[in-house]
Design an enzyme around this catalytic site. Structure first.
Site, PDB file in Angstrom:
ATOM      1  N   TYR A  48       0.842  -1.192   0.000  1.00 28.44           N
ATOM      2  CA  TYR A  48       0.000   0.000   0.000  1.00 28.44           C
ATOM      3  C   TYR A  48       0.877   1.242   0.000  1.00 28.44           C
ATOM      4  CZ  TYR A  48      -3.578   3.376   1.408  1.00 28.44           C
ATOM      5  OH  TYR A  48      -4.437   4.457   1.456  1.00 28.44           O
ATOM      6  N   ASP A  62      -0.898  15.950   6.080  1.00 32.92           N
ATOM      7  CA  ASP A  62      -1.778  15.260   5.126  1.00 32.92           C
ATOM      8  C   ASP A  62      -3.067  16.062   4.940  1.00 32.92           C
ATOM      9  OD1 ASP A  62      -2.929  13.334   3.482  1.00 32.92           O
ATOM     10  OD2 ASP A  62      -3.624  12.103   5.163  1.00 32.92           O
ATOM     11  N   ASP A  89      -3.125   5.494  -2.599  1.00 34.11           N
ATOM     12  CA  ASP A  89      -4.077   6.502  -2.130  1.00 34.11           C
ATOM     13  C   ASP A  89      -4.030   7.690  -3.095  1.00 34.11           C
ATOM     14  OD1 ASP A  89      -5.460   8.488  -0.792  1.00 34.11           O
ATOM     15  OD2 ASP A  89      -4.240   8.401   1.028  1.00 34.11           O
ATOM     16  N   ASP A  91      -6.168  10.223  -2.899  1.00 35.34           N
ATOM     17  CA  ASP A  91      -6.881  11.324  -2.244  1.00 35.34           C
ATOM     18  C   ASP A  91      -8.215  11.597  -2.934  1.00 35.34           C
ATOM     19  OD1 ASP A  91      -4.992  11.572  -0.276  1.00 35.34           O
ATOM     20  OD2 ASP A  91      -3.936  13.240  -1.188  1.00 35.34           O
ATOM     21  N   HIS A 116      -7.465   4.326  -4.835  1.00 36.65           N
ATOM     22  CA  HIS A 116      -8.762   4.717  -4.280  1.00 36.65           C
ATOM     23  C   HIS A 116      -8.941   6.228  -4.306  1.00 36.65           C
ATOM     24  CE1 HIS A 116      -7.136   5.832  -0.260  1.00 36.65           C
ATOM     25  NE2 HIS A 116      -6.475   4.681  -0.268  1.00 36.65           N
ATOM     26  N   GLU A 118     -11.448   9.309  -2.790  1.00 42.79           N
ATOM     27  CA  GLU A 118     -12.324   9.545  -1.643  1.00 42.79           C
ATOM     28  C   GLU A 118     -13.334  10.656  -1.904  1.00 42.79           C
ATOM     29  OE1 GLU A 118      -9.718  12.192   1.402  1.00 42.79           O
ATOM     30  OE2 GLU A 118      -8.766  10.368   0.645  1.00 42.79           O
ATOM     31  N   CYS A 126      -6.763  13.964   7.135  1.00 44.33           N
ATOM     32  CA  CYS A 126      -6.710  12.566   7.540  1.00 44.33           C
ATOM     33  C   CYS A 126      -8.104  12.088   7.927  1.00 44.33           C
ATOM     34  CB  CYS A 126      -5.745  12.401   8.714  1.00 44.33           C
ATOM     35  SG  CYS A 126      -5.793  10.760   9.467  1.00 44.33           S
ATOM     36  N   ARG A 161     -13.391   5.323  -1.679  1.00 45.45           N
ATOM     37  CA  ARG A 161     -13.329   5.520  -0.228  1.00 45.45           C
ATOM     38  C   ARG A 161     -14.422   6.496   0.168  1.00 45.45           C
ATOM     39  NH1 ARG A 161      -8.314   8.161   3.315  1.00 45.45           N
ATOM     40  NH2 ARG A 161      -9.664   9.604   4.449  1.00 45.45           N
ATOM     41  N   GLU A 191     -14.040   4.366   5.509  1.00 44.09           N
ATOM     42  CA  GLU A 191     -13.045   4.921   6.423  1.00 44.09           C
ATOM     43  C   GLU A 191     -13.613   5.109   7.832  1.00 44.09           C
ATOM     44  OE1 GLU A 191     -10.271   5.056   7.478  1.00 44.09           O
ATOM     45  OE2 GLU A 191      -9.140   6.714   6.598  1.00 44.09           O
ATOM     46  N   ASN A 213      -8.956  -0.189   7.191  1.00 40.92           N
ATOM     47  CA  ASN A 213      -7.778   0.626   7.449  1.00 40.92           C
ATOM     48  C   ASN A 213      -7.408   0.507   8.918  1.00 40.92           C
ATOM     49  OD1 ASN A 213      -5.796   2.565   7.654  1.00 40.92           O
ATOM     50  ND2 ASN A 213      -7.154   4.313   7.313  1.00 40.92           N
TER      51      ASN A 213
END
Length: 300
Positions: A48, A62, A89, A91, A116, A118, A126, A161, A191, A213
């Site tokens: 990952y 982040d 990721d 985002d 993914h 989101e 985060c 996500r 998430e 996660n």
């Protein structure tokens, strides 16, 4: 030696096949290419690449400050050294739906097996922090449709996500997960689930793989692989764990250096030079240049 000889198409098809088999795949987060190689050596099923780790690697929080170019570049470096499938990721897709489609193609070119997208607003934060916001259902759906339309390899996994659980609760998260699957998501990343029962509720609501996660110090309890398997989870990630371990060890080393003026007392905690050279496959390079590997490293 050098980079993986497994074609990207094979990594993607294998990832799809293993997900379809119903087994649980373990994907620790790599913080650099060398750690990805270690993940492979230890027998895990995938790697990952975390957005939080990539931003931390740049000394940034982040909160959406990294660029697509930075993420794609680092991901390419990681993906090319491992035979394992890489999930990254992406985002919020680095912009609106058209940007999402370009993001998918850039990461596809970087050699990932999946990514993914989101449903947070920009700038994101985060997923285990309070105060995050999500976009409306229409935009969330358009992002996933754009991602699915943008890919060129049909085996590239598009995962959606959703951060709705932390904003308006589990029921809304389940409804959104269903809508994202209808929009073309191949898998769902719910998430900040608080309990195993919440993962089980998402599992019952969708007919695609789901991801858990297991990030430390967050909203979710750190469930075991066996417990997650029992409620139907298909992929588990530990996104920042190796970075946290490495930085913790680095801090303790610096404290010892300050106090003692030497790191002799920490030698037992370090990766031995011989192990590092084995991981780098030093000996294989001598097939090209006999002057490269002309030494023996003892473990004394």
């Amino acid at each position: 030696m050098l980079y993986s000889t497994v074609p990207v198409a094979a990594k993607r098809s294998t990832f799809r096949e293993r997900l379809a088999s119903g087994e649980l795949l373990r994907l620790p987060g790599a913080f650099n290419p060398l750690s990805a190689r270690l993940i492979q050596e230890r027998g895990f099923e995938g790697v990952y690449v975390s957005g939080a780790v990539l931003s931390a690697d740049l000394g940034l929080p982040d909160i959406g400050l990294t660029t697509l170019t930075e993420v794609a570049g680092r991901t390419r470096q990681i993906a090319r050294v491992t035979d394992l499938p890489v999930l990254v990721d992406a985002d919020t897709g680095f912009g609106e739906p058209m940007n999402v489609a370009r993001t998918v193609q850039e990461l596809e070119d970087a050699g990932v097996a999946g990514l993914h997208i989101e449903d947070q607003v920009n700038p994101k934060r985060c997923g285990h922090l309070d105060g995050k916001e999500v976009v409306g259902l229409d935009l969330a759906v358009r992002r996933i449709r754009a991602a699915a339309d943008g890919r060129r390899d049909p085996n590239l996994l598009i995962m959606a996500r959703t951060d709705v659980r932390g904003v308006s609760g589990l029921a809304d998260a389940v409804d959104r997960a269903r809508a994202l699957v209808d929009a073309g998501a191949d898998a769902i990343f719910p998430e900040a689930m608080a309990t195993l029962a919440e993962f089980e509720a998402v599992r019952a609501a969708v007919d695609v793989p789901i991801l858990a996660n297991m990030t430390e110090f967050g909203k979710s309890e750190l469930f075991t692989v066996d417990a997650l398997r029992d409620v139907g989870v298909n992929v588990v990630i530990w996104p920042v764990s190796l970075l946290r371990l490495a930085m913790g060890a680095a801090l303790r080393g610096l404290e010892t250096l300050e106090a003692d003026g030497a790191l002799t007392s920490r030698l037992g905690e370090m990766q031995h030079r011989a192990d590092l050279y084995d991981l780098l496959d030093y000996q294989a390079y001598s097939r090209f240049d006999e002057d490269v590997f002309t030494f023996t490293v003892t473990r004394d």
